[in-house]
Design an enzyme around this catalytic site. Sequence first.
Site, short mmCIF file in Angstrom:
data_model
loop_
_atom_site.label_atom_id
_atom_site.label_comp_id
_atom_site.label_asym_id
_atom_site.label_seq_id
_atom_site.Cartn_x
_atom_site.Cartn_y
_atom_site.Cartn_z
N GLY A 92 1.75 30.17 -2.50
CA GLY A 92 3.03 29.55 -2.21
C GLY A 92 4.19 30.45 -2.56
CD GLN A 167 6.48 28.68 -5.28
OE1 GLN A 167 6.44 27.97 -4.28
NE2 GLN A 167 5.40 29.04 -5.95
CG ASP A 313 2.03 26.96 -12.37
OD1 ASP A 313 2.00 26.12 -11.45
OD2 ASP A 313 2.54 28.09 -12.24
CE LYS A 340 3.03 23.52 -8.81
NZ LYS A 340 3.76 24.81 -8.75
#
Length: 428
Positions: A92, A167, A313, A340
Amino acid sequence: MKKITAAKKGLKGQVTVPGDKSISHRALILGALAEGITEIENFLVAQDTLATLNCLEKYGVRIERRDTFVRVFGTAQNFSEPQDVLDAQNSGTTLRLLSGVAATFPFVSVFTGDASLRRRPMKRVLEPLTQMGARVLARGQGDYAPFAIKGGKLRGQDFILKKASAQVKSALLLAGLRAEGNTSVTEPQLSRDHTERMLVGFGAKIKREGLRVEISGGQKLLGQKVIVPGDFSTASFFIVAALIVPDSHLIIKNVGLNPTRTGLLTVLKEMGANIQILNFHENSGEPVGDLEVKYSPLKAVEVPPEIVPAMIDEFPILAVAMALAYGESKVRGAEELRVKESDRIKSIVSEFSKMGVAVKELPDGFIISGGNKILGTTVDSHHDHRIAMSLAVLGLTAAGTTEILNADAVAISYPEFFQQLTKLTEGA
């Protein structure tokens, strides 16, 4: 399939984890955009980072790699039109950050990924890039790869994100680097800030005020030497393993300790974890140190939503600690886990339940009642590297053998994970 048996002894000694994945991606991208040569030491060699490297080469960027040393020959922000589709595979970060870069070039870039990545939402990146002036054609009402971007003359914008996302923020800052005027991004909570730190390191001027970051267009980047610290997210598996296996005393060397990444340490210490930071220093603009971890009886915890971005994460491995803790633990405000590499909430609930953990699914998290006997059985990683590694750590405390299907998913971020775990738990 990988078989895990209960640890024969405590985890002792020292271990070094591979280079940080987030920083490795960004060092490649910023090095490619810069003038001059960028040298990267301790680069993470894994499927995700190699996907970024391969995409940059398709843009005409010259890159030389010798094991974990990488030399990037900068293009001064002059990429060539790719003659092929850019395949981000399972990454990603590759897909979203390079979308921001692609939006600045006056040619077409076509992106795709593997089956998992093609299910992950992209509108949160593609929509603001369209507002800046890029033309985007994407599958699924503009939300999924494959998609094509034709960039060009972008106009700076002020963006307020509904959800904190490093991101998305990074993609917009990279687009803003070549946009007309200023581009700002404001988040509801602070997400990881590697891009901001590294942009400054490469010579860009940015303004940071609380949850807002602003970059002005037309800036040049200059090639740098980047020393990548050990990946905190990877270290987290050994941190929790040492906490839950009796008689453990482990030192994890040279770990990146960026405060936007280390929410897990805060939560584990609240649970009673004995973790000390040693040899704290700064390297390439990032805080780094050694972590000393000792076996610790843990108590339950409730994770507040505001800390979620700083440990997004680490929830699969936190769930392992919760399963071994005394009392009822709760995670809320973590709906991002559903998009995810797998739906991590569902993956945790389904696979941990098979191993005897009392776990309940919530729309935005989960509840775990700790203290049940952990049972070895057959479980599935759902092709998710962090689920695979978390199940392996949980298996260290299980009665019987734990068999992990699709365990090869660890190659996405840490191909040598199982070998290292075996060394620490069996004395090999």
